[in-house]
Design an enzyme around this catalytic site. Structure first.
Site, mmCIF file in Angstrom:
data_model
loop_
_atom_site.group_PDB
_atom_site.id
_atom_site.type_symbol
_atom_site.label_atom_id
_atom_site.label_comp_id
_atom_site.label_asym_id
_atom_site.label_seq_id
_atom_site.Cartn_x
_atom_site.Cartn_y
_atom_site.Cartn_z
ATOM 1 N N ARG A 63 -0.874 9.468 -9.583
ATOM 2 C CA ARG A 63 -0.885 8.217 -8.823
ATOM 3 C C ARG A 63 -0.269 7.048 -9.599
ATOM 4 N NH1 ARG A 63 -4.016 7.473 -4.553
ATOM 5 N NH2 ARG A 63 -4.312 5.324 -5.215
ATOM 6 N N ASN A 68 1.258 3.464 -2.909
ATOM 7 C CA ASN A 68 1.790 3.910 -4.210
ATOM 8 C C ASN A 68 1.309 5.317 -4.558
ATOM 9 O OD1 ASN A 68 2.827 1.372 -4.389
ATOM 10 N ND2 ASN A 68 1.458 0.658 -6.008
ATOM 11 N N GLY A 69 0.026 5.559 -4.330
ATOM 12 C CA GLY A 69 -0.572 6.842 -4.704
ATOM 13 C C GLY A 69 0.038 7.983 -3.911
ATOM 14 N N ARG A 78 1.879 -4.912 6.220
ATOM 15 C CA ARG A 78 1.201 -3.847 5.466
ATOM 16 C C ARG A 78 2.067 -2.599 5.489
ATOM 17 N NH1 ARG A 78 -4.958 -2.175 4.637
ATOM 18 N NH2 ARG A 78 -4.598 -0.519 3.141
ATOM 19 N N ASN A 108 -11.062 -2.208 -5.384
ATOM 20 C CA ASN A 108 -10.244 -1.318 -6.231
ATOM 21 C C ASN A 108 -10.878 -1.042 -7.601
ATOM 22 O OD1 ASN A 108 -7.090 -2.602 -4.924
ATOM 23 N ND2 ASN A 108 -8.191 -0.734 -4.364
ATOM 24 N N TRP A 109 -11.869 -1.858 -7.989
ATOM 25 C CA TRP A 109 -12.574 -1.591 -9.257
ATOM 26 C C TRP A 109 -13.292 -0.250 -9.213
ATOM 27 C CZ3 TRP A 109 -11.186 -4.338 -13.237
ATOM 28 C CH2 TRP A 109 -10.843 -5.687 -13.106
ATOM 29 N N ASP A 152 0.826 -1.210 0.000
ATOM 30 C CA ASP A 152 0.000 0.000 0.000
ATOM 31 C C ASP A 152 0.861 1.262 0.000
ATOM 32 O OD1 ASP A 152 -2.361 1.392 -0.035
ATOM 33 O OD2 ASP A 152 -2.696 1.285 2.125
ATOM 34 N N TRP A 201 2.912 7.998 -2.405
ATOM 35 C CA TRP A 201 4.338 8.107 -2.776
ATOM 36 C C TRP A 201 4.478 9.037 -3.980
ATOM 37 C CZ3 TRP A 201 7.334 7.033 -7.083
ATOM 38 C CH2 TRP A 201 8.720 6.883 -6.874
ATOM 39 N N SER A 214 -8.265 -4.411 5.137
ATOM 40 C CA SER A 214 -8.851 -4.138 3.816
ATOM 41 C C SER A 214 -9.289 -5.400 3.063
ATOM 42 C CB SER A 214 -7.882 -3.309 2.961
ATOM 43 O OG SER A 214 -7.544 -2.108 3.616
HETATM 44 C C1 IPE Z 1 -5.596 -2.583 -0.275
HETATM 45 O O1 IPE Z 1 -5.173 -1.265 -0.444
HETATM 46 C C2 IPE Z 1 -5.588 -3.308 -1.580
HETATM 47 C C3 IPE Z 1 -4.274 -3.525 -2.171
HETATM 48 C C4 IPE Z 1 -3.129 -3.253 -1.625
HETATM 49 C C5 IPE Z 1 -4.289 -4.127 -3.467
HETATM 50 P P1 IPE Z 1 -6.224 -0.083 -0.579
HETATM 51 O O2 IPE Z 1 -5.444 1.158 -0.701
HETATM 52 O O3 IPE Z 1 -7.201 -0.369 -1.638
HETATM 53 O O4 IPE Z 1 -6.955 -0.159 0.840
HETATM 54 P P2 IPE Z 1 -7.943 0.863 1.542
HETATM 55 O O5 IPE Z 1 -9.132 1.017 0.666
HETATM 56 O O6 IPE Z 1 -7.219 2.149 1.712
HETATM 57 O O7 IPE Z 1 -8.253 0.244 2.840
HETATM 58 C C1 IPE Z 2 -1.546 0.286 -3.322
HETATM 59 O O1 IPE Z 2 -1.305 1.655 -3.338
HETATM 60 C C2 IPE Z 2 -1.771 -0.280 -4.699
HETATM 61 C C3 IPE Z 2 -3.157 -0.705 -4.959
HETATM 62 C C4 IPE Z 2 -4.133 -0.657 -4.118
HETATM 63 C C5 IPE Z 2 -3.442 -1.202 -6.273
HETATM 64 P P1 IPE Z 2 -2.496 2.698 -3.375
HETATM 65 O O2 IPE Z 2 -2.865 2.950 -4.790
HETATM 66 O O3 IPE Z 2 -3.613 2.262 -2.523
HETATM 67 O O4 IPE Z 2 -1.807 3.985 -2.765
HETATM 68 P P2 IPE Z 2 -2.403 4.949 -1.677
HETATM 69 O O5 IPE Z 2 -2.813 4.095 -0.527
HETATM 70 O O6 IPE Z 2 -3.551 5.655 -2.289
HETATM 71 O O7 IPE Z 2 -1.278 5.845 -1.323
HETATM 72 MG MG MG Z 3 -4.023 2.484 -0.569
#
Ligand code: IPE
Ligand code: IPE
Ligand code: MG
Length: 246
Positions: A34, A23-24, A189, A69-70, A21, A26, A197
């Site tokens: 993102r 990436n966005g 995590r 995530n969809w 978790d 970062w 999650s």
């Molecule tokens: C959990 O991360 C799913 C994955 C890492 C693929 P999310 O970023 O989607 O989780 P929430 O929604 O913030 O709990």
């Molecule tokens: C995890 O990083 C990757 C996926 C859920 C696919 P995020 O995309 O959730 O990044 P944040 O949590 O928004 O920083």
């Molecule tokens: Mg996330």
């Protein structure tokens, strides 16, 4: 600083699961979109997979895309699916070189055709490898998994294939996507979020939990070794008392 030699080979988690978790955030910290974070997360995946295999971990499961995530913006979902295809293509060689077999859990049939095709191909081309099993959780949700299992069991009861009295934990286990995997020993995590999650709810019943503030693209071998060190210093009692162990 930890090195691979600092990790006790006899006390490795048999099954390590990671919620990758951050990436966005970062990317946002760097004033980027993102998707830039997702692109950079791929390198952390490669490093983690290689180190885990080198250490001799039997099972590594990575949460790559959840059923929830969809709901993200289409551009982000499309980019993630494209990244999946290119990474699978690129990493096939690394998987074979490290004797890793690929596996997937989740509603993989809901993935775009191209991604599904690539995924199936890499699974097939690594199926003879008998080192680490790398499982990607794709379009995975634990509640969905449990619901699917309940439906399958109910239908077997209805058709008199099994009687309700014999339903036990192992039968439930056998109807989960993870039927061929052992329970999770260590769950990591990243990104400073303290939640699960919808990941492997049944399978983490007795897992050790490890949270780190590091965003996924920054998660290095050093961070992984730190998590493993922490795991190796814990006492897993499984309901017993200290004196009963060993
Ligand atoms: C959990 O991360 C799913 C994955 C890492 C693929 P999310 O970023 O989607 O989780 P929430 O929604 O913030 O709990
Ligand atoms: C995890 O990083 C990757 C996926 C859920 C696919 P995020 O995309 O959730 O990044 P944040 O949590 O928004 O920083
Ligand atoms: Mg996330």
């Amino acid at each position: 600083m930890n090195t691979i030699e600092d990790i006790k080979k006899g006390r490795l988690p048999g099954h390590l699961a990671i919620i990758m978790d951050g990436n966005g955030r970062w990317a946002k910290e760097r004033g980027k979109l993102r998707v830039f974070g997702h692109q950079n997360g791929v390198e952390a995946v490669r490093q983690t997979v290689e180190t885990a295999a080198k250490l001799g971990i039997g099972h590594l499961t990575l949460y790559a895309f959840s059923t929830e995530n969809w709901k993200r913006p289409k551009l982000e979902v499309d980019t993630l699916m494209r990244l999946l295809v290119t990474s699978l293509r690129k990493e096939l060689k690394t998987l074979n070189e490290n004797n890793i077999s690929l596996n997937a859990i989740g509603r993989v049939d809901t993935l775009p055709e191209k991604a599904l095709k690539e995924l199936r191909e890499v699974i097939r081309k690594t199926s003879e490898n008998d080192g680490m099993t790398l499982t990607l959780a794709l379009s995975y949700g634990s509640r969905d998994e449990i619901t699917t299992a309940v439906k399958a069991i109910a239908s077997k009861v209805k058709n008199s294939i099994i009687s309700p009295e014999i339903i036990d934990e192992s039968i439930i286990n056998d109807h989960l996507y993870t039927r061929n995997l052992p329970d999770v020993d260590l769950l990591i995590r990243t990104s400073g979020e303290y939640r699960i999650s919808n990941f492997l709810l049944w399978q983490i019943a007795y897992a050790e939990l490890y949270f780190t503030d590091v965003f996924w693209p920054d998660f290095s071998e050093q961070h992984l070794l730190e998590a493993l060190k922490s795991y190796q210093n814990r006492e897993r009692r499984f309901g017993k008392i200290s004196e009963q162990l060993n």
